[in-house]
Design a protein around this motif. Structure first.
Motif, PDB file in Angstrom:
ATOM      1  N   ILE A 376       0.836  -1.209   0.000  1.00 17.50           N
ATOM      2  CA  ILE A 376       0.000   0.000   0.000  1.00 17.50           C
ATOM      3  C   ILE A 376       0.862   1.247   0.000  1.00 17.50           C
ATOM      4  O   ILE A 376       0.581   2.211  -0.727  1.00 17.50           O
ATOM      5  N   LEU A 377       1.931   1.263   0.790  1.00 16.27           N
ATOM      6  CA  LEU A 377       2.836   2.411   0.777  1.00 16.27           C
ATOM      7  C   LEU A 377       3.480   2.576  -0.598  1.00 16.27           C
ATOM      8  O   LEU A 377       3.680   3.700  -1.076  1.00 16.27           O
ATOM      9  N   PHE A 378       3.808   1.471  -1.242  1.00 20.45           N
ATOM     10  CA  PHE A 378       4.347   1.507  -2.606  1.00 20.45           C
ATOM     11  C   PHE A 378       3.307   2.101  -3.562  1.00 20.45           C
ATOM     12  O   PHE A 378       3.623   2.938  -4.411  1.00 20.45           O
ATOM     13  N   GLY A 379       2.046   1.665  -3.408  1.00 18.68           N
ATOM     14  CA  GLY A 379       0.975   2.210  -4.238  1.00 18.68           C
ATOM     15  C   GLY A 379       0.740   3.693  -3.981  1.00 18.68           C
ATOM     16  O   GLY A 379       0.460   4.457  -4.915  1.00 18.68           O
ATOM     17  N   ASN A 380       0.858   4.129  -2.711  1.00 19.15           N
ATOM     18  CA  ASN A 380       0.714   5.551  -2.378  1.00 19.15           C
ATOM     19  C   ASN A 380       1.724   6.399  -3.143  1.00 19.15           C
ATOM     20  O   ASN A 380       1.397   7.490  -3.634  1.00 19.15           O
ATOM     21  N   ILE A 381       2.943   5.914  -3.233  1.00 15.89           N
ATOM     22  CA  ILE A 381       3.997   6.667  -3.918  1.00 15.89           C
ATOM     23  C   ILE A 381       3.694   6.820  -5.401  1.00 15.89           C
ATOM     24  O   ILE A 381       3.925   7.878  -5.997  1.00 15.89           O
ATOM     25  N   PHE A 382       3.134   5.787  -6.015  1.00 20.60           N
ATOM     26  CA  PHE A 382       2.897   5.809  -7.457  1.00 20.60           C
ATOM     27  C   PHE A 382       1.511   6.327  -7.839  1.00 20.60           C
ATOM     28  O   PHE A 382       1.237   6.499  -9.024  1.00 20.60           O
ATOM     29  N   ALA A 383       0.632   6.580  -6.859  1.00 17.97           N
ATOM     30  CA  ALA A 383      -0.722   7.048  -7.178  1.00 17.97           C
ATOM     31  C   ALA A 383      -0.735   8.334  -8.000  1.00 17.97           C
ATOM     32  O   ALA A 383      -1.467   8.428  -8.999  1.00 17.97           O
ATOM     33  N   PRO A 384       0.061   9.377  -7.642  1.00 17.49           N
ATOM     34  CA  PRO A 384       0.054  10.587  -8.471  1.00 17.49           C
ATOM     35  C   PRO A 384       0.529  10.330  -9.898  1.00 17.49           C
ATOM     36  O   PRO A 384       0.004  10.925 -10.847  1.00 17.49           O
ATOM     37  N   LEU A 385       1.512   9.448 -10.045  1.00 18.34           N
ATOM     38  CA  LEU A 385       2.018   9.142 -11.384  1.00 18.34           C
ATOM     39  C   LEU A 385       0.967   8.403 -12.207  1.00 18.34           C
ATOM     40  O   LEU A 385       0.797   8.673 -13.408  1.00 18.34           O
ATOM     41  N   ILE A 386       0.252   7.482 -11.569  1.00 19.39           N
ATOM     42  CA  ILE A 386      -0.814   6.759 -12.260  1.00 19.39           C
ATOM     43  C   ILE A 386      -1.879   7.729 -12.746  1.00 19.39           C
ATOM     44  O   ILE A 386      -2.325   7.679 -13.904  1.00 19.39           O
ATOM     45  N   ASP A 387      -2.300   8.638 -11.870  1.00 22.02           N
ATOM     46  CA  ASP A 387      -3.310   9.631 -12.253  1.00 22.02           C
ATOM     47  C   ASP A 387      -2.810  10.537 -13.370  1.00 22.02           C
ATOM     48  O   ASP A 387      -3.579  10.912 -14.263  1.00 22.02           O
ATOM     49  N   TYR A 388      -1.539  10.888 -13.327  1.00 21.02           N
ATOM     50  CA  TYR A 388      -0.982  11.758 -14.369  1.00 21.02           C
ATOM     51  C   TYR A 388      -1.105  11.111 -15.744  1.00 21.02           C
ATOM     52  O   TYR A 388      -1.555  11.738 -16.706  1.00 21.02           O
ATOM     53  N   PHE A 389      -0.717   9.847 -15.859  1.00 20.36           N
ATOM     54  CA  PHE A 389      -0.768   9.177 -17.154  1.00 20.36           C
ATOM     55  C   PHE A 389      -2.203   8.936 -17.607  1.00 20.36           C
ATOM     56  O   PHE A 389      -2.506   8.998 -18.806  1.00 20.36           O
ATOM     57  N   VAL A 390      -3.117   8.676 -16.648  1.00 20.46           N
ATOM     58  CA  VAL A 390      -4.523   8.504 -17.013  1.00 20.46           C
ATOM     59  C   VAL A 390      -5.091   9.811 -17.557  1.00 20.46           C
ATOM     60  O   VAL A 390      -5.789   9.824 -18.584  1.00 20.46           O
ATOM     61  N   VAL A 391      -4.795  10.919 -16.897  1.00 22.79           N
ATOM     62  CA  VAL A 391      -5.284  12.220 -17.360  1.00 22.79           C
ATOM     63  C   VAL A 391      -4.689  12.579 -18.714  1.00 22.79           C
ATOM     64  O   VAL A 391      -5.391  13.072 -19.621  1.00 22.79           O
ATOM     65  N   GLN A 392      -3.390  12.335 -18.884  1.00 18.38           N
ATOM     66  CA  GLN A 392      -2.753  12.632 -20.168  1.00 18.38           C
ATOM     67  C   GLN A 392      -3.348  11.787 -21.291  1.00 18.38           C
ATOM     68  O   GLN A 392      -3.538  12.276 -22.420  1.00 18.38           O
ATOM     69  N   ALA A 393      -3.648  10.527 -21.006  1.00 14.85           N
ATOM     70  CA  ALA A 393      -4.270   9.664 -22.024  1.00 14.85           C
ATOM     71  C   ALA A 393      -5.659  10.181 -22.386  1.00 14.85           C
ATOM     72  O   ALA A 393      -6.055  10.167 -23.562  1.00 14.85           O
ATOM     73  N   ASN A 394      -6.414  10.667 -21.402  1.00 13.57           N
ATOM     74  CA  ASN A 394      -7.736  11.239 -21.679  1.00 13.57           C
ATOM     75  C   ASN A 394      -7.626  12.500 -22.535  1.00 13.57           C
ATOM     76  O   ASN A 394      -8.429  12.729 -23.448  1.00 13.57           O
ATOM     77  N   ILE A 395      -6.636  13.334 -22.238  1.00 14.32           N
ATOM     78  CA  ILE A 395      -6.435  14.559 -23.024  1.00 14.32           C
ATOM     79  C   ILE A 395      -6.111  14.227 -24.473  1.00 14.32           C
ATOM     80  O   ILE A 395      -6.665  14.810 -25.418  1.00 14.32           O
ATOM     81  N   LYS A 396      -5.195  13.261 -24.674  1.00  8.26           N
ATOM     82  CA  LYS A 396      -4.820  12.887 -26.043  1.00  8.26           C
ATOM     83  C   LYS A 396      -6.006  12.299 -26.800  1.00  8.26           C
ATOM     84  O   LYS A 396      -6.209  12.570 -27.990  1.00  8.26           O
ATOM     85  N   ARG A 397      -6.828  11.504 -26.124  1.00 11.45           N
ATOM     86  CA  ARG A 397      -7.973  10.899 -26.777  1.00 11.45           C
ATOM     87  C   ARG A 397      -8.998  11.968 -27.174  1.00 11.45           C
ATOM     88  O   ARG A 397      -9.569  11.914 -28.281  1.00 11.45           O
ATOM     89  N   ARG A 398      -9.203  12.968 -26.328  1.00 11.40           N
ATOM     90  CA  ARG A 398     -10.158  14.031 -26.656  1.00 11.40           C
ATOM     91  C   ARG A 398      -9.625  14.934 -27.765  1.00 11.40           C
ATOM     92  O   ARG A 398     -10.393  15.441 -28.586  1.00 11.40           O
ATOM     93  N   MET A 399      -8.308  15.133 -27.761  1.00 13.80           N
ATOM     94  CA  MET A 399      -7.728  15.947 -28.837  1.00 13.80           C
ATOM     95  C   MET A 399      -7.881  15.274 -30.195  1.00 13.80           C
ATOM     96  O   MET A 399      -8.116  15.915 -31.212  1.00 13.80           O
ATOM     97  N   LYS A 400      -7.750  13.945 -30.212  1.00 13.47           N
ATOM     98  CA  LYS A 400      -7.924  13.220 -31.464  1.00 13.47           C
ATOM     99  C   LYS A 400      -9.362  13.308 -31.944  1.00 13.47           C
ATOM    100  O   LYS A 400      -9.640  13.383 -33.136  1.00 13.47           O
ATOM    101  N   ARG A 401     -10.321  13.324 -30.967  1.00 12.26           N
ATOM    102  CA  ARG A 401     -11.720  13.431 -31.312  1.00 12.26           C
ATOM    103  C   ARG A 401     -12.041  14.755 -31.974  1.00 12.26           C
ATOM    104  O   ARG A 401     -12.861  14.829 -32.891  1.00 12.26           O
ATOM    105  N   SER A 402     -11.422  15.813 -31.477  1.00 10.23           N
ATOM    106  CA  SER A 402     -11.747  17.132 -31.970  1.00 10.23           C
ATOM    107  C   SER A 402     -10.855  17.536 -33.141  1.00 10.23           C
ATOM    108  O   SER A 402     -11.039  18.587 -33.729  1.00 10.23           O
TER     109      SER A 402
END
Length: 402
Positions: A376-402
């Motif tokens: 869990i402590l290992f997951g806590n450290i990587f949680a912000p990085l996981i969210d960053y890549f998820v958000v970036q993937a969403n941005i790229k997908r929406r940019m391709k749509r538009s």
């Protein structure tokens, strides 16, 4: 619920100033704000990522631990009374045994009351020590920063205490929670700004600073001179066959009739708490299911690979779930809204990572069979990085749509 709201509104004047029940206004307000959101909720976001009222979140988490607390009191007392009965110990020393003998309560493992009362004599001093030691530093930091003292510490103190072995010395209990509060939360700005779970941070500090008091066969049963391995330790040395030979069935480990940390033994009680947290939407089901699926997939992979030298390779997933603190960490620790992932897809990944790492540590690292805390402590450290890549993937997908 609407009818209850109308009823509370109708009787409220009776508790206001000048009413016949004026002196009970604090009690009325406590009941009212526990069921419904108060008019003046916590100022600002109690968590960086969510504006939900902090009082509601914390009170619900504490309520969810009640089944765990009840089973914990009985099991702690049962393990101790059973050990005393087996060893034939008479004339026991210590203030707890003095209280038992003064009140005429025998160390009878067949008595539910005797077990729960003896368990309470171990849990209560540890919890009070946690509240006092950690609360002092919470107040100090709040005073220095001119912040209000919030309810977040109530949950951290409860969860921290439940992760400790019943034989933990009180000075060690105090030291661990101080470390968790100060270096796990307050140095980052306080509630809502820490990236590590403070309860687990304190528990991890104790494990690495005082490993002899936090591991080994002698720490899980609160009787001096008695040693008894937990099912997880037995599995690490001899596989599930060793667990069964020691007299533990899967149903026993599921119900929690085994030695272990105070609140981590009963998977049944933990799952009851999980149902309540998911129903009230305090805990995100994606994280819990992610941890579970990651644990199942990894354990099945190790079962498929097999090993002639490491018996943990053959442990089935349903034994992993009930042995050690995996269920407790999955429900109460991994779902911490501050240190967990914030995106829905990120929560699945975050949970799966914790489940994978927990089994990986249990199986591959023979020196530390309990892996959920570090996972869990290992997951806590990587949680912000996981969210960053998820958000970036969403941005790229929406940019391709538009």
């Amino acid at each position: 619920m609407a009818r209850l709201r109308r009823f509370l509104d109708r009787i409220e004047p009776q508790f206001q100033k000048g009413g016949p029940y004026e002196k009970y206004f604090a009690l009325y307000e406590m009941v009212d704000t526990f069921i419904y959101s108060p008019a003046d909720v916590t100022r600002g976001s109690p968590h960086v990522r969510d504006a939900i009222d902090l009082k509601r979140v914390m009170s619900y988490v504490v309520v969810a631990t009640f089944p765990v607390l009840l089973l914990m009191l009985w099991n702690t007392g049962f393990q101790a009374n059973n050990a005393i009965s087996q060893m034939g110990m008479t004339g026991l020393d210590g203030w707890r045994n003095w209280v038992m003998s003064t009140l005429g309560i025998a160390h009878d493992p067949n008595s539910v009351f005797a077990n729960m009362f003896y368990g309470l004599l171990y849990f209560l001093p540890m919890y009070i020590t946690t509240l006092v030691a950690g609360g002092i530093f919470e107040v100090i930091f709040a005073a220095v920063r001119n912040h209000e003292v919030n309810e977040g510490f109530l949950v951290s103190s409860m969860l921290y205490t439940l992760t400790l072995p019943p034989s933990t010395p009180l000075w060690m209990v105090a030291l661990g929670i101080i470390f968790g509060v100060v270096l796990g939360k307050e140095v980052f700005g306080g509630t809502g700004k820490n990236f590590l779970n403070p309860a687990l941070t304190g528990r991890a500090f104790l494990y690495f600073a005082y490993p002899a008091a936090m591991s080994g066969d002698a720490v899980w049963t609160a009787v001096d001179g008695y040693t008894g391995a937990t099912p997880l330790a037995l599995a690490a040395s001899g596989g599930i066959d060793a667990v069964k030979e020691a007299g533990y069935s899967w149903s026993q480990t599921f119900l929690g009739v085994m030695p272990g940390s105070l609140g981590e033994t009963s998977t049944l009680a933990i799952l009851i708490g999980a149902a309540f947290l998911i129903y009230t939407r305090v805990a995100n089901f994606r994280i819990i299911l992610g941890v579970f699926l990651g644990m199942v997939a990894t354990s099945l992979l190790f079962n498929l690979i097999g090993s002639d030298t490491n018996p943990m390779f053959s442990v089935p997933w349903y034994w992993h779930l009930t042995m050690g603190g995996l269920a407790f960490g999955m429900v109460f620790m991994a779902t911490d809204p501050v240190s967990a992932a914030m995106t829905n897809k990120g929560r699945w990944i975050y949970g799966a990572l914790i489940g994978f790492m927990a089994v990986m540590i249990r199986v591959v690292n023979p020196a530390f069979p309990e892996g959920i805390m570090l996972a869990i402590l290992f997951g806590n450290i990587f949680a912000p990085l996981i969210d960053y890549f998820v958000v970036q993937a969403n941005i790229k997908r929406r940019m391709k749509r538009s």
